[in-house]
Design a protein around this motif. Structure first.
Motif, mmCIF file in Angstrom:
data_model
loop_
_atom_site.group_PDB
_atom_site.id
_atom_site.type_symbol
_atom_site.label_atom_id
_atom_site.label_comp_id
_atom_site.label_asym_id
_atom_site.label_seq_id
_atom_site.Cartn_x
_atom_site.Cartn_y
_atom_site.Cartn_z
ATOM 1 N N PHE A 1 -4.626 2.885 8.474
ATOM 2 C CA PHE A 1 -3.544 3.261 8.858
ATOM 3 C C PHE A 1 -2.505 2.186 8.809
ATOM 4 O O PHE A 1 -1.368 2.436 8.421
ATOM 5 C CB PHE A 1 -3.575 4.034 10.338
ATOM 6 N N GLY A 2 -2.719 1.126 9.382
ATOM 7 C CA GLY A 2 -1.829 0.081 9.649
ATOM 8 C C GLY A 2 -1.918 -0.817 8.177
ATOM 9 O O GLY A 2 -0.738 -1.021 7.746
ATOM 10 N N LEU A 3 -2.862 -1.071 7.406
ATOM 11 C CA LEU A 3 -2.793 -1.578 6.049
ATOM 12 C C LEU A 3 -1.969 -0.785 5.449
ATOM 13 O O LEU A 3 -1.320 -1.461 4.484
ATOM 14 C CB LEU A 3 -4.380 -1.701 5.899
ATOM 15 N N ASN A 4 -2.313 0.427 4.972
ATOM 16 C CA ASN A 4 -1.727 0.847 3.758
ATOM 17 C C ASN A 4 -0.603 2.072 4.391
ATOM 18 O O ASN A 4 0.097 2.345 3.293
ATOM 19 C CB ASN A 4 -2.732 1.866 3.001
ATOM 20 N N SER B 1 1.761 1.867 6.814
ATOM 21 C CA SER B 1 2.502 1.280 7.900
ATOM 22 C C SER B 1 3.747 2.027 8.426
ATOM 23 O O SER B 1 4.286 2.238 9.483
ATOM 24 C CB SER B 1 3.003 -0.073 7.630
ATOM 25 N N SER C 1 2.900 4.590 11.076
ATOM 26 C CA SER C 1 3.032 4.075 12.450
ATOM 27 C C SER C 1 4.581 3.723 13.082
ATOM 28 O O SER C 1 4.814 4.026 14.121
ATOM 29 C CB SER C 1 2.121 3.064 12.755
ATOM 30 N N ARG C 2 5.325 3.450 11.778
ATOM 31 C CA ARG C 2 6.808 3.078 12.247
ATOM 32 C C ARG C 2 7.506 4.524 12.419
ATOM 33 O O ARG C 2 8.025 4.407 13.630
ATOM 34 C CB ARG C 2 7.413 2.616 11.026
ATOM 35 N N SER D 1 2.721 1.531 2.699
ATOM 36 C CA SER D 1 3.156 0.175 3.084
ATOM 37 C C SER D 1 3.699 -0.469 1.859
ATOM 38 O O SER D 1 3.598 -0.317 0.596
ATOM 39 C CB SER D 1 1.922 -0.469 3.370
ATOM 40 N N ALA D 2 4.720 -1.359 1.940
ATOM 41 C CA ALA D 2 5.128 -2.156 1.168
ATOM 42 C C ALA D 2 4.330 -3.324 0.447
ATOM 43 O O ALA D 2 4.586 -4.362 0.531
ATOM 44 C CB ALA D 2 6.504 -2.619 1.509
ATOM 45 N N VAL D 3 3.073 -2.824 0.164
ATOM 46 C CA VAL D 3 2.344 -3.703 -0.455
ATOM 47 C C VAL D 3 2.255 -3.685 -2.074
ATOM 48 O O VAL D 3 2.539 -2.804 -2.492
ATOM 49 C CB VAL D 3 0.830 -3.388 0.265
ATOM 50 N N PRO D 4 2.035 -5.038 -2.669
ATOM 51 C CA PRO D 4 2.126 -5.169 -4.163
ATOM 52 C C PRO D 4 1.012 -4.071 -4.479
ATOM 53 O O PRO D 4 -0.157 -3.911 -4.128
ATOM 54 C CB PRO D 4 1.829 -6.326 -4.414
ATOM 55 N N VAL E 1 -2.608 -5.758 -5.171
ATOM 56 C CA VAL E 1 -3.345 -5.962 -3.827
ATOM 57 C C VAL E 1 -3.940 -4.583 -3.567
ATOM 58 O O VAL E 1 -5.090 -4.565 -3.206
ATOM 59 C CB VAL E 1 -2.433 -6.581 -2.866
ATOM 60 N N MET E 2 -3.049 -3.544 -3.523
ATOM 61 C CA MET E 2 -3.698 -2.216 -3.006
ATOM 62 C C MET E 2 -4.934 -1.870 -3.985
ATOM 63 O O MET E 2 -5.772 -1.432 -3.675
ATOM 64 C CB MET E 2 -2.643 -1.113 -3.077
ATOM 65 N N SER F 1 -7.796 -3.791 -2.848
ATOM 66 C CA SER F 1 -8.473 -3.425 -1.817
ATOM 67 C C SER F 1 -9.171 -1.814 -2.018
ATOM 68 O O SER F 1 -10.332 -1.609 -1.525
ATOM 69 C CB SER F 1 -7.265 -3.024 -0.540
#
Ligand code: HDD
Ligand code: HEM
Ligand code: HEM
Lengths: 416, 335
Positions: free
Chosen positions: A76-79, A81, A84-85, A356-359, A362-363, A366
C-alpha cells in the motif's frame, strides 16, 4: 509499460498468492480447533495424532501466509501512496485495527502453541489454538471491512480533497461487507475441508498405515466441505443484491449502469468507466464451478459402510478436485476487484490517482522481484506440504515429545 | 495527541528493531557455519519468540498506516529501494527459519540456513539504510511528493546500513550467550566480545560520515539530540563490553537491546518536529502534526489502543516467561 499497470499487476499477483495460503489457514484452523477439543475432552490419543498431523500441515502453510501478507501490507505504501494520502484517514483505520487486534496476538499465540506441547497445561494449550483461530477470523473480518470500503466508500466526508472519517459504524454495516465476509469464510471452510478429504483420500488409496486415522479425517473433511459448499452458494447469490445496488457498473449493463456512467462523466470528466470483461468472465466460471462442487453432497451417502473407500473411485474424484477451490477463489477475487475498475475507492478515487510516483523501471524490478520471490517460495512451500502430507501421521515434528534427559542444572536469574 | 501517537509509533519500531534484531542477529551468525547441531541449537534458542518478534514490524506498519497515513505513503515510496531490500530480507528470514527443518536432509537444511543468512543481512542493511536515509532527508517537492530514488545512494546511507548489520550481529551473539547451554554460551560470549569493537567502529564511521555530510547536518533539527543519542549508543556498546568481560550476559544483553532501540529515538528526536525533512526545500518538509490522521480517526484508534496495548505486551511477556532460561535437552525443538 507504465507504472500504473505494473503496480496493478504486482498487487494482483501478490494478493492472489497471499489468498491461496490464507484460505487454507482459515479453513484448517477451524478444523484443528475441533480436533484438539476432541482430544482435550476424550483424552483419546487418536485425536492427538490427528491434531499433530493436520497441525503440522497448517503450520507449514502458515509460513507463506505471513511472508506474502507482509508484502501486501507494505505494498500500500510502496506502490499506492495516493491511497494513503487521499483516503488513508478512513481506509487506514481498519487495517491498523487488524494488525493490532488480530495479527499481533495471532503470531504470539501461534508461537506459544507450536512450542508449548508437553510444556503447557493441556487446557492452556487448547486455549492458545482457540486464540489463534479467533484472531485469524478477526483478521479476515477487518481486511474485509477495508476491502468493502474500497468497494463502496461510506462514513466519510471529503474536505480539501481528502476523505475524513465521520461515522465508523457505517464501515461495519457496509452492504458490501456482510455477505462477502460470509462467502469468504465459507469458501475457506470448503477449501480446508476439501484439503483434508483429499489428503486422507491419498493415504487411503495408497493403503498406508493409519487406516482408521485417515478414515476419520476423510469423513470430517467431506462433511465439512459439503456443508460449506451450500453456505458458499447461499452467501454468493446473496451478494448480487448489494452489489447490483451499489455497483451498477460492475456486472452486466442496463439503465442503472448508463445512469451511473453519465453521472461519473459529469463529475470526473469523460473516460472509460466500464470495468474489463475479465470481471464477468471470472464471475461466470466461479458460479459454474460452485454448482459443480455441489456434487459433494452426492458423496455423503457413500460414507455408509465405507463404500466411498471400498469403491476407490470417489477417492480419486476427491483428489482430482482439490485444485478447484483454489482456482475458484482467485476467480472470485478477480470478479470483485477487476469489477471495481477504474476505481480504487468506488466512485471516489480513480486508480491512476492512487499510484505512487515511482519510476516505471523501479516498479518493474519490484514486480519481477517479488513475483519471483513469492512464486518460488509458494511452490517450495507446496512441495514441502505435499511431502509432509505424504509422510503420514507416524511422527510429525510438531508436538514431538522431547528426548528424555535429566535436567538438574538450576536456572540462573538473567540479570545477575 | 500527535506526539503521543508518534511516541507509540516509535515504541513499536524500536521494539521491532530490538526483537526482530534478535532474529536477524541469530540469522547472521549462522554464517559461521558450525555443526548442524550448533545451528539447530541457535534456532531452538530463538524458537518460541520468533513469530512474536517478527510481528512487531507488522504492527508498527499498521500503526503507521492508521495514525500517519500521509507519512506511510511518502516514507515507503520515497525510500523505495531501502524498503524493498529490507522487505525481501524479512521474507527470506521468515520463510527460511520456519521451513529449514521441514526437509530431512542435511544439505537442504544447510541451503535454507544460507537463505536465512542472506535474508538477515538484507534486512539489517535495508533497515539501517532507511534510518540513515531518514536522518539525511529527501527531496520532497512543494506538493509533498518524492520523485526518483537516486537520493538514497550516499556514503552516509551505506555506513548506516553497515552499522545496523554490525549492531544486529552483536545483539544476536549476546542473546545466544544468554540462551545457549553454558558451554556453547561461553563460546558465543567470546564472539560477542570480538564483535563489540566492530560495532563501535561501524557506528563511529557512520557518525563521522554523517557529521561530514552537508545534507545530514542540514536535516538535523535538534542538534543536541543528534549529538547526545549517538553518544548514548556508544556508551551502551561500552557497557556491553564491560558486562561481557565480567561474565554478566544479562546486562550485556540489556545494553545491546538499548543499542538497537536508540537509533529509532535518534531518528525521531533529531528531526522533531518533522516526520520527513526535505533537503531541497526546507518549507516542504512534512511535520508530524501534518502527517497524522485527522482527529476522529486518532480518537477511534485511541479508544482501541488504550486497553489493547497492555494486553499485547502481557501476552508477549507471557511467552518470554514460559520459555525463559537457558535451553537444554528438553527444550521444545521445531525449527
Ligand atoms: C471456493 C470458492 C468459491 C466458490 C465455489 C464460489 N465463490 Fe463466489 N467468491 C469467492 C469464492 C467462491 C471469493 C474468492 O471468496 C470471493 C471474492 C471476494 C469475495 O467476497 O468472495 C467471491 C466473490 C463473489 C462475488 C463477487 C462479489 C463482488 O463483486 O463484490 C459474487 C457475486 C459471488 N462470489 C457469487 C458466487 C456464486 C453465485 C457462487 C456459486 C454458486 C460462488 N460465488 C461460488
Ligand atoms: C481484502 C483485502 C483487499 C484489499 C484491501 C485490496 C485492495 C486492492 C488495491 C488497493 C488494488 C490496487 C488498485 C486497483 O487496481 O484497484 C487492488 C487490485 C487488485 N486486487 Fe485487491 N485487495 C484485496 C484483496 C484481494 C485478493 C484476496 C485478491 C485475490 C485475487 C485481489 C485481487 C486483485 C486484483 C486482481 C487486482 C487488480 C485489479 C485491476 O487492476 O484490474 N484483491 N486490490
Ligand atoms: C490486500 C490486503 C491484505 C493485506 C494488507 C494483508 C496483510 C496480511 C499480513 C501482514 C499478514 C501476516 C500477519 C502475521 O504476521 O501474522 C496476513 C496474514 C493473514 N491474512 Fe492477510 N492481508 C490481505 C488480504 C487478506 C484477505 C483478503 C484475507 C482473507 C479474507 C486475509 C486473511 C489473512 C489471514 C487469516 C492471515 C493470518 C494467517 C496467515 O498468515 O496465513 N488477508 N495478512
Amino acid at each position: 509499460m507504465d507504472t500504473l499497470l505494473l503496480a496493478r499487476l504486482q498487487f494482483a499477483t501478490t494478493t492472489s498468492i497471499h489468498f491461496l495460503f490464507v484460505v487454507v489457514t482459515l479453513g484448517l484452523v477451524t478444523l484443528l480447533v475441533g480436533l484438539q477439543t476432541a482430544w482435550f475432552l476424550t483424552g483419546n490419543p487418536k485425536w492427538e495424532r490427528l491434531t499433530r498431523f493436520w497441525g503440522q500441515l497448517y503450520v507449514i502453510n502458515y509460513v507463506l501466509g505471513i511472508a506474502s501478507g507482509i508484502v501486501m501490507e507494505f505494498q500500500f505504501g510502496l506502490n499506492w501512496s495516493g491511497l494513503s494520502r487521499y483516503v488513508g484517514n478512513v481506509f487506514g483505520a481498519p487495517l491498523a485495527i487488524e494488525t493490532l487486534v488480530a495479527f499481533f496476538l495471532e503470531s504470539t499465540f501461534l508461537g506459544m502453541w507450536i512450542f508449548g506441547w508437553h510444556r503447557l497445561r493441556r487446557g492452556v494449550h487448547l486455549a492458545l489454538l482457540c486464540g489463534v483461530a479467533l484472531t485469524a477470523y478477526a483478521s479476515a473480518f477487518w481486511i474485509m471491512v477495508a476491502n468493502a470500503w474500497l468497494q463502496h466508500p461510506v462514513g466519510y466526508q471529503v474536505r480539501d480533497g481528502i476523505a475524513h472519517l465521520t461515522d465508523f459504524s457505517a464501515l461495519l454495516t457496509n452492504p458490501t461487507l456482510g455477505m462477502a465476509f460470509g462467502h469468504v469464510v465459507a469458501a475457506s471452510l470448503l477449501t480446508g475441508g476439501m484439503l483434508m478429504a483429499a489428503v486422507s483420500a491419498g493415504h487411503l488409496l495408497r493403503r498406508t498405515p493409519d487406516f482408521l486415522l485417515f478414515r476419520t479425517s476423510l469423513r470430517i473433511g467431506l462433511v465439512v466441505s459439503a456443508l460449506s459448499i451450500s453456505l458458499v452458494q447461499g452467501f454468493g447469490f446473496a451478494q448480487f443484491g448489494p452489489v447490483g445496488q451499489v455497483q451498477p457498473a460492475k456486472f452486466g449493463g442496463g439503465p442503472e449502469r448508463d445512469a451511473q456512467i453519465a453521472e461519473w462523466t459529469a463529475q470526473f470528466g469523460p473516460g472509460d468507466y466500464t470495468p474489463p470483461t475479465l470481471a464477468s468472465v471470472g464471475l461466470g466460471f466461479m458460479i459454474l464451478i460452485g454448482f459443480g462442487l455441489g456434487c459433494l453432497w452426492l458423496l455423503l451417502p457413500l460414507l455408509w459402510r465405507d463404500l466411498i473407500i471400498r469403491w476407490r473411485f470417489p477417492l480419486w474424484l476427491l483428489l482430482l478436485a482439490l485444485p478447484l477451490p483454489f482456482g475458484t477463489v482467485i476467480l472470485g477475487w478477480l470478479a470483485r476487484e477487476v469489477g471495481r475498475q477504474p476505481w480504487v475507492a468506488y466512485g471516489l478515487l480513480p486508480t491512476e490517482r492512487a499510484v505512487s510516483a515511482v519510476p516505471a523501471g523501479v516498479m518493474l524490478a519490484s514486480l519481477i522481484g517479488f513475483s519471483l520471490l513469492l512464486g518460488a517460495l509458494a511452490v517450495t512451500n507446496w512441495v514441502l506440504l505435499a511431502r509432509a502430507a505424504a509422510r503420514g501421521a507416524a511422527d510429525p515434528a510438531l508436538g514431538r515429545p522431547p528426548a528424555p534427559e535429566a535436567d538438574d542444572t538450576p536456572r540462573q536469574p538473567v540479570l545477575a | 495527541m500527535e506526539l503521543a501517537w508518534y511516541a507509540l509509533l516509535g515504541l513499536f519500531f524500536a521494539s521491532y528493531f530490538v526483537l526482530g534484531g534478535l532474529d536477524y542477529g541469530v540469522g547472521l551468525l549462522l554464517a559461521r557455519g558450525g555443526t548442524p547441531a550448533a545451528r539447530r541449537d541457535a534456532l531452538t534458542a530463538l524458537g518460541p519468540f520468533f513469530l512474536g518478534n517478527e510481528v512487531w514490524l507488522v504492527a508498527a506498519v499498521g500503526i503507521l498506516f492508521g495514525a500517519f497515513p500521509t507519512l506511510e505513503g511518502e516514507l515507503l515510496s520515497g525510500y523505495y529501494p531501502a524498503v524493498v531490500g529490507a522487505l525481501a530480507g524479512v521474507i527470506l528470514v521468515t520463510a527460511g527459519v520456519q521451513l529449514r527443518s521441514r526437509p530431512a536432509t542435511a544439505g537442504a537444511r544447510a541451503g535454507w540456513d544460507r537463505v536465512v543468512v542472506v535474508g538477515s543481512l538484507l534486512a539489517a542493511l535495508g533497515w539501517g539504510a532507511l534510518l540513515g536515509g531518514l536522518l539525511q532527508g529527501l527531496p520532497l517537492t512543494a506538493d509533498g511528493h518524492v520523485t526518483g530514488v537516486g537520493h538514497l545512494f550516499t556514503p552516509f546511507v551505506a555506513a548506516a546500513g553497515l552499522a545496523m548489520a554490525a549492531l544486529v550481529a552483536l545483539h544476536g551473539a549476546t542473546f545466544l550467550t544468554l540462551r545457549l547451554p553454558p558451554a556453547a554460551g561461553a563460546a558465543t560470549a567470546r564472539l560477542a566480545r570480538r564483535l563489540v569493537p566492530v560495532a563501535l567502529a561501524a557506528v563511529g564511521t557512520a557518525t563521522v560520515v554523517g557529521l561530514l555530510s552537508d545534507r545530514v547536518r542540514a536535516a538535523a533539527q535538534q542538534p543536541v539530540a543528534a549529538v547526545l543519542l549517538p553518544s548514548a549508543l556508544v556508551a551502551a556498546l561500552l557497557v556491553a563490553r564491560a558486562a561481557l568481560a565480567r561474565r554478566r550476559p544479562g546486562w550485556a544483553f540489556a545494553a545491546t537491546c538499548a543499542a538497537l532501540a536508540l537509533p529509532v529515538l535518534l531518528v525521531g528526536a533529531a528531526r522533531w518536529p518533522y516526520a520527513l525533512v526535505s533537503g531541497t526545500d526546507p518549507a516542504a518538509g512534512l511535520t508530524v502534526a501534518d502527517a497524522a490522521a485527522s482527529t476522529p480517526t486518532l480518537r477511534l484508534l485511541g479508544w482501541l489502543v488504550l486497553p489493547l496495548v497492555p494486553a499485547l505486551l502481557g501476552f508477549q511477556a507471557m511467552c518470554w516467561w514460559v520459555f525463559r532460561g537457558r535451553i537444554d535437552g528438553r527444550a521444545p525443538v521445531y525449527w
